[in-house]
Design a protein around this motif. Structure first.
Motif, mmCIF file in Angstrom:
data_model
loop_
_atom_site.group_PDB
_atom_site.id
_atom_site.type_symbol
_atom_site.label_atom_id
_atom_site.label_comp_id
_atom_site.label_asym_id
_atom_site.label_seq_id
_atom_site.Cartn_x
_atom_site.Cartn_y
_atom_site.Cartn_z
ATOM 1 N N LEU A 420 -42.367 33.034 -11.449
ATOM 2 C CA LEU A 420 -42.309 31.973 -10.445
ATOM 3 C C LEU A 420 -42.116 30.622 -11.126
ATOM 4 O O LEU A 420 -42.575 30.406 -12.253
ATOM 5 C CB LEU A 420 -43.607 31.951 -9.620
ATOM 6 N N SER A 421 -41.430 29.729 -10.408
ATOM 7 C CA SER A 421 -41.239 28.355 -10.896
ATOM 8 C C SER A 421 -41.911 27.423 -9.885
ATOM 9 O O SER A 421 -41.309 27.023 -8.870
ATOM 10 C CB SER A 421 -39.750 28.038 -11.029
ATOM 11 N N LEU A 422 -43.171 27.106 -10.104
ATOM 12 C CA LEU A 422 -43.940 26.297 -9.162
ATOM 13 C C LEU A 422 -43.671 24.818 -9.398
ATOM 14 O O LEU A 422 -43.750 24.331 -10.533
ATOM 15 C CB LEU A 422 -45.448 26.592 -9.326
ATOM 16 N N ARG A 423 -43.379 24.110 -8.285
ATOM 17 C CA ARG A 423 -43.151 22.668 -8.359
ATOM 18 C C ARG A 423 -43.351 22.095 -6.954
ATOM 19 O O ARG A 423 -43.385 22.849 -5.970
ATOM 20 C CB ARG A 423 -41.759 22.363 -8.876
ATOM 21 N N PRO A 424 -43.453 20.800 -6.818
ATOM 22 C CA PRO A 424 -43.612 20.205 -5.477
ATOM 23 C C PRO A 424 -42.397 20.498 -4.600
ATOM 24 O O PRO A 424 -41.246 20.330 -5.011
ATOM 25 C CB PRO A 424 -43.749 18.702 -5.762
ATOM 26 N N ALA A 450 -43.458 14.999 8.367
ATOM 27 C CA ALA A 450 -42.477 14.692 7.316
ATOM 28 C C ALA A 450 -43.204 14.381 6.010
ATOM 29 O O ALA A 450 -44.340 13.911 6.007
ATOM 30 C CB ALA A 450 -41.602 13.511 7.745
ATOM 31 N N GLU A 451 -42.515 14.649 4.925
ATOM 32 C CA GLU A 451 -42.996 14.372 3.572
ATOM 33 C C GLU A 451 -44.264 15.160 3.204
ATOM 34 O O GLU A 451 -44.973 14.804 2.268
ATOM 35 C CB GLU A 451 -43.250 12.863 3.383
ATOM 36 N N LEU A 452 -44.542 16.236 3.954
ATOM 37 C CA LEU A 452 -45.671 17.101 3.593
ATOM 38 C C LEU A 452 -45.204 18.062 2.497
ATOM 39 O O LEU A 452 -44.239 18.817 2.694
ATOM 40 C CB LEU A 452 -46.163 17.879 4.810
ATOM 41 N N GLN A 453 -45.869 18.034 1.370
ATOM 42 C CA GLN A 453 -45.443 18.843 0.228
ATOM 43 C C GLN A 453 -46.496 19.893 -0.137
ATOM 44 O O GLN A 453 -47.702 19.711 0.096
ATOM 45 C CB GLN A 453 -45.174 17.945 -0.989
ATOM 46 N N VAL A 454 -45.990 20.971 -0.721
ATOM 47 C CA VAL A 454 -46.851 22.036 -1.253
ATOM 48 C C VAL A 454 -46.381 22.360 -2.661
ATOM 49 O O VAL A 454 -45.234 22.073 -3.040
ATOM 50 C CB VAL A 454 -46.818 23.312 -0.382
ATOM 51 N N LEU A 455 -47.274 22.982 -3.432
ATOM 52 C CA LEU A 455 -46.928 23.439 -4.775
ATOM 53 C C LEU A 455 -46.514 24.896 -4.675
ATOM 54 O O LEU A 455 -47.346 25.784 -4.429
ATOM 55 C CB LEU A 455 -48.133 23.284 -5.716
ATOM 56 N N ALA A 456 -45.195 25.162 -4.823
ATOM 57 C CA ALA A 456 -44.699 26.521 -4.601
ATOM 58 C C ALA A 456 -43.367 26.703 -5.307
ATOM 59 O O ALA A 456 -42.769 25.749 -5.816
ATOM 60 C CB ALA A 456 -44.565 26.802 -3.107
ATOM 61 N N ASP A 457 -42.905 27.952 -5.312
ATOM 62 C CA ASP A 457 -41.560 28.277 -5.776
ATOM 63 C C ASP A 457 -40.632 28.121 -4.578
ATOM 64 O O ASP A 457 -40.835 28.803 -3.562
ATOM 65 C CB ASP A 457 -41.531 29.713 -6.313
ATOM 66 N N PRO A 458 -39.624 27.255 -4.613
ATOM 67 C CA PRO A 458 -38.809 26.968 -3.414
ATOM 68 C C PRO A 458 -38.187 28.222 -2.793
ATOM 69 O O PRO A 458 -38.268 28.417 -1.575
ATOM 70 C CB PRO A 458 -37.738 26.017 -3.943
ATOM 71 N N ARG A 459 -37.564 29.064 -3.631
ATOM 72 C CA ARG A 459 -36.899 30.248 -3.070
ATOM 73 C C ARG A 459 -37.910 31.227 -2.493
ATOM 74 O O ARG A 459 -37.688 31.830 -1.433
ATOM 75 C CB ARG A 459 -36.057 30.926 -4.143
ATOM 76 N N ALA A 543 -49.371 35.162 -5.316
ATOM 77 C CA ALA A 543 -48.805 34.847 -6.629
ATOM 78 C C ALA A 543 -48.614 33.347 -6.813
ATOM 79 O O ALA A 543 -48.659 32.839 -7.935
ATOM 80 C CB ALA A 543 -47.470 35.570 -6.815
ATOM 81 N N MET A 544 -48.429 32.607 -5.696
ATOM 82 C CA MET A 544 -48.270 31.150 -5.783
ATOM 83 C C MET A 544 -49.599 30.421 -5.663
ATOM 84 O O MET A 544 -49.628 29.197 -5.522
ATOM 85 C CB MET A 544 -47.300 30.677 -4.681
ATOM 86 N N GLY A 545 -50.707 31.161 -5.690
ATOM 87 C CA GLY A 545 -52.021 30.531 -5.680
ATOM 88 C C GLY A 545 -52.596 30.294 -4.313
ATOM 89 O O GLY A 545 -53.573 29.540 -4.173
ATOM 90 N N GLY A 546 -52.048 30.937 -3.266
ATOM 91 C CA GLY A 546 -52.555 30.745 -1.918
ATOM 92 C C GLY A 546 -53.138 32.014 -1.343
ATOM 93 O O GLY A 546 -53.408 32.984 -2.054
#
Length: 570
Positions: A420-424, A450-459, A543-546
């Motif tokens: 996984l490539s985790l990023r905002p 709007a502008e609500l972000q999570v730490l995740a792999d985009p795909r 896997a993404m921490g959730g």
């Protein structure tokens, strides 16, 4: 006892003969065994001897007929001299023992020279041991007794039969006595007393030798049987397979703990119960009658479907055979293996392949049909029609691509090798990008700041949202709502996908995200896909921490929720 106490005055009992010869009773018995005195009959107290034979023996063996056998000439030989002479004949006795053994056991005639030489060497060592034991008399030390017991134990562990071992000892005993008699005859009458004294030592020594070896042999046999029994009991008691024994009437005489566990009952409830009452197949699906009959061709394997008292369905593979005693059947025994998991996995695999074929066939049929239409009638179609057909082809191709991605990602998750490539990630943008590939997307209502972000792999995040939306479209009713908000002190974001259908039955909620349980559901609509989406959602989110969970919507509907961490704020 005197001679007058017998029915015939001319017959003397053993005790009177010993007193008359001034010898111990054991020595007189040895003289009888060596053939120097012959009993004239027997009485309740033992053998009796003619008085004339006793007097003749005294005349032959005593100086001037005095009858005192202990008064020998000065410098005459004693028992130790005869014992030493016997020791010099050990090799000769060993050779004679080999000849006797070959005559008794015809199979030994096939021995080669090396085997015969080894037997002769062992026989020589045995004769030397016998004479060594005889030289010590009754004072045989414990170490020698233990050594002889170890010899017997070694014979038992090597598989030598006890009768053969005792026969070898008997041959050795007879040869020692016979050789001693021959030596005494060769050297004159003054060797008769040493012979008698020697026999009183050799014969008890042989008895002690035989007893020690026999004790060691049987101790080893009993120990080995006890060890084998303990090992068998341990294997049976701790076996993962169920084991039972039943009598001819079908009543259980023994069950191991595993069988009680497999059948969902207590072991003490099973002992004494009838086999047909504890293994009960559904009507028309089999019978336990073959388990209580002797298989004509040896052990038999039977597979039965049973239901335990708690309603759990199990598939049992039973290997049964008859128990015999003296060629007569006395009962039946069986080994029960629970093959439910293996059979269900096989059925799930076949079901999964069938579902995959179905899921791929539908979009492929659509793509093939549209492609054939474009190829044959492209000149006749309007630009708008061609555009719609191209869009349909793209949607079906994306559907197949997502299915392939799901399969690939599930295999990587199970192998714990998913990268996984985790990023905002902007959550609203990810949802909009996902809905662009969903048909029909117009029934989905989005409520995300709007502008609500999570730490995740985009795909992977788009994959998760797409599976939840498709699940809501397939099993629920529109409109489909997607909501998200930042909650909790830890700063996590909670996203909900809600439909307005009938919801999920409460009995299926615990296994909702389990791939195998989902595939095994008998009430599942197979036309709605493989059901892998929820299993993949759970694996990707964790896997993404959730985490992901399900909530029932009051008034009807399904609410699937997931939470993901937010990026660290500067």
């Amino acid at each position: 006892m005197s001679s007058r106490s017998t029915d015939k005055p001319n017959l003397l009992p053993l005790g009177d003969v010993a007193r008359m010869l001034e010898l111990p009773v054991a020595t007189v018995k040895s003289l009888v065994a060596a053939g120097y005195l012959a009993p004239g009959g027997s009485s309740p107290a033992g053998p009796v001897f003619p008085l004339s034979d006793v007097k003749a023996f005294i005349a032959r063996n005593a100086d001037n007929g005095s009858g005192n056998l202990l008064l020998t000439e000065s410098g005459s030989a004693d028992a130790d001299d005869l014992l030493e002479a016997l020791d010099g004949r050990a090799a000769n006795m060993a050779q004679r023992a080999l000849e006797i053994f070959l005559g008794v056991f015809p199979d030994a005639e096939d021995w080669d020279a090396r085997a015969r030489s080894r037997f002769a060497e062992q026989a020589k060592a045995r004769f030397e041991a016998i004479l060594a034991v005889a030289s010590q008399g009754a004072e045989v030390d414990e170490a020698l007794t233990e050594d002889l017991q170890e010899v017997g134990a070694a014979a038992a562990w090597s598989g030598s039969p006890l009768p053969e071992l005792l026969l070898v000892l008997r041959i050795s005993r007879d040869l020692v006595v016979q050789t001693a008699v021959e030596l005494a005859d060769e050297r004159g009458r003054h060797w008769s007393l040493p012979l008698a004294l020697l026999l009183t030592r050799v014969l008890p020594a042989m008895d002690r030798l035989t007893d020690s070896i026999a004790q060691g042999y049987w101790s080893a046999v009993v120990g080995r049987e006890a060890e084998q029994k303990a090992r068998y009991e341990h294997v049976v008691e701790h076996s993962s397979d169920g084991v039972y024994e039943a009598d001819l009437d079908g009543c259980l005489q023994y069950v191991n703990p595993s069988l009680a566990f497999i059948l969902g009952r207590a072991a003490d409830e099973l002992v004494g119960a009838r086999l047909s009452d504890v293994i009960v197949p559904p009507e028309g699906s089999g019978s336990v009658a073959p388990l209580l009959s002797e298989p004509p061709g040896g052990p038999r394997r039977i597979e039965l479907v049973v239901f335990r008292p708690d309603g759990v369905r199990r598939i049992l593979e039973i290997r049964t055979t008859a128990r015999h005693r003296d060629d007569a059947a006395v009962g039946f025994q069986g080994v029960v293996r629970d093959v439910t998991t293996a059979r269900d996995l096989e059925a799930d695999k076949n079901e999964f392949l069938a579902l995959m074929t179905y899921d791929l066939r539908q979009p492929l049929t659509t793509v093939l049909g549209l492609g054939a239409t474009l190829e044959a009638h492209a000149d006749e179609l309007s630009d708008d029609r061609i555009k719609r057909m191209g869009s349909a082809v793209r949607l079906q191709a994306e559907r197949m691509s997502r299915l392939a991605d799901d399969l690939y990602d599930i295999s990587r998750l199970e192998a714990q090798s998913l990268l996984l490539s985790l990023r905002p990630v902007d959550l609203l943008s990810s949802v909009e990008a996902t809905l662009a590939t969903v048909d029909p997307a117009e029934v989905v209502v989005v409520d995300i700041p709007a502008e609500l972000q999570v730490l995740a792999d985009p795909r992977r995040l788009e994959q998760v949202i797409g599976n939840l939306v498709e699940n809501a479209l397939a099993y629920g009713s529109p409109p489909i709502e997607i909501r998200a908000a930042e909650v909790g002190k830890d700063g996590s974001v909670e996203l909900a996908v809600i439909d307005h259908g009938s919801g999920v039955p409460s009995a299926l909620v615990p296994s909702l995200f389990n791939r195998l349980r989902l595939l095994a559901r008998r009430d599942r609509d197979r036309s709605r896909g493989t059901g892998l989406g929820l299993s993949l959602v759970k694996g990707l989110v964790e896997a993404m921490g959730g985490r992901v969970w399900y909530e029932q919507v009051p008034g009807g509907g399904a609410d699937f929720r997931l939470s993901l961490p937010v990026p660290r704020r500067r």
